[in-house]
Design an enzyme around this catalytic site. Structure first.
Site, PDB file in Angstrom:
ATOM      1  N   LYS A 176      -2.857  -2.162   0.136  1.00  0.00           N
ATOM      2  CA  LYS A 176      -4.024  -2.107   1.009  1.00  0.00           C
ATOM      3  C   LYS A 176      -4.093  -3.327   1.918  1.00  0.00           C
ATOM      4  CE  LYS A 176      -6.550   0.700  -2.340  1.00  0.00           C
ATOM      5  NZ  LYS A 176      -7.460   0.723  -3.498  1.00  0.00           N
ATOM      6  N   ASP A 220     -14.741   2.890   0.122  1.00  0.00           N
ATOM      7  CA  ASP A 220     -14.069   3.782  -0.832  1.00  0.00           C
ATOM      8  C   ASP A 220     -14.819   5.105  -0.954  1.00  0.00           C
ATOM      9  OD1 ASP A 220     -11.632   3.093  -1.940  1.00  0.00           O
ATOM     10  OD2 ASP A 220     -12.487   1.688  -3.383  1.00  0.00           O
ATOM     11  N   GLN A 235     -11.403  -2.842  -7.088  1.00  0.00           N
ATOM     12  CA  GLN A 235     -10.311  -2.040  -7.640  1.00  0.00           C
ATOM     13  C   GLN A 235     -10.593  -1.640  -9.087  1.00  0.00           C
ATOM     14  OE1 GLN A 235      -7.551  -0.951  -5.894  1.00  0.00           O
ATOM     15  NE2 GLN A 235      -7.090   0.239  -7.719  1.00  0.00           N
TER      16      GLN A 235
END
Length: 293
Positions: free
Chosen positions: A52, A119, A96
């Site tokens: 990412k 997200d 994460q």
């Protein structure tokens, strides 16, 4: 059988994102900024976050990574989330997963400002998605929709069977595929580990989205000829055949299912790369204040 090539499609979309990021920099005097929080040193999480960050650099975004040891308290992690929420120079924040067992992932997810939830996991964004209001779509389903669009796969009137009901993939995927949109307009069946006659359910599918988290779970005898197969699974197993010491397997038995499919995503090289594109597009939308103003 045609491969749905995540590398080809994602690279093409990233070129467009890079152009738009450059235009944003010229206008706003800063780059779109994505912040990631990583707790511990899980191998899979390390790989995902590094990818990412690398892709942010590639498209001209600013990226920041905050690392915490697995012993970090829930209170300390939530405080960091609140600090980032308050920073006007940050457009997107991702934490994460998975997190250590002593930290409640739902608490952390709900602590993220919905305006920075790129997200697409926050209940407000999920709720807005259900009501078909502007929102950040969950990155993986968003990436899948972009893939279907890129390959001009006709989904209208098709029967889509989603295998797996997670809030991250299965549930939002079922909603997006049922929407009055293109891609979309499917009749959707959402299945899971407790579904009776699962094989028979999947056999009816024109489009299969496999997101159950089990290596090679979807076998050739579960797939009808000509089905479109989307494999969301990323199952890491030790291997002495790779440099990393691990090999990735999908939720679909690719070798045996591919010959029966009209289109299929490989693992790796499929949905995972599109997930990053979804994340980048959400971050750019946040920087431009396209969703929440």
């Amino acid at each position: 059988m045609n491969i749905l090539d995540g590398k080809f499609v994602s690279e093409k979309i990233k070129l467009d994102i890079a152009e738009e990021a450059a235009a944003f920099l010229a206008e706003a005097g800063r780059k779109p900024h994505l912040v990631a929080i990583l707790v511990g040193n899980d191998g899979g999480s390390e790989t995902y976050v590094a990818s990412k960050m690398k892709n942010c650099e590639k498209v001209g975004f600013q990226s920041s990574l905050f690392r915490f040891d697995t012993t970090v308290s829930e209170a300390a992690l939530l405080e960091k989330v609140r600090e980032i929420n308050a920073d006007p120079g940050v457009d997107g924040l991702i934490v994460q997963l998975p997190l250590p067992k002593h930290i409640d992932p739902e608490k952390v997810t709900e602590a993220i400002d919905p305006k920075k939830d790129v997200d697409g996991f926050h209940p407000i964004n999920l709720g807005r998605m259900v009501r078909n209001l502007p929102c950040y779509l969950p990155a993986t389903p968003y990436g899948i929709m972009l893939m279907l669009e890129a390959y001009e796969i006709d989904t209208t009137g098709k029967h889509c069977v989603v295998v797996g009901r997670s809030n991250i993939v299965g549930m939002p995927m079922s909603i997006l595929m049922a929407r009055n949109a293109n891609p979309g307009n499917c009749t959707v069946t959402l299945t899971h580990s407790r579904t009776k006659n699962l094989k028979e359910q999947v056999l009816q599918a024109d489009i299969i989205v496999a997101a159950i988290g089990k290596k090679n779970f979807i076998t050739a005898d579960m797939v009808k000829a000509g089905a479109v197969v989307i494999d969301v699974g990323i199952n890491r197993e030790p291997s002495d055949q790779t440099k990393s010491g691990f090999k990735l397997f999908g939720d679909v038995d690719f070798e045996n299912v591919a010959p029966k499919s009209s289109y299929i995503t490989p693992v790796p090289g499929g949905v995972g790369l599109m997930t990053i594109v979804g994340l980048l597009k959400n971050t750019l939308a946040s920087a431009r204040k396209e969703i929440y103003g």
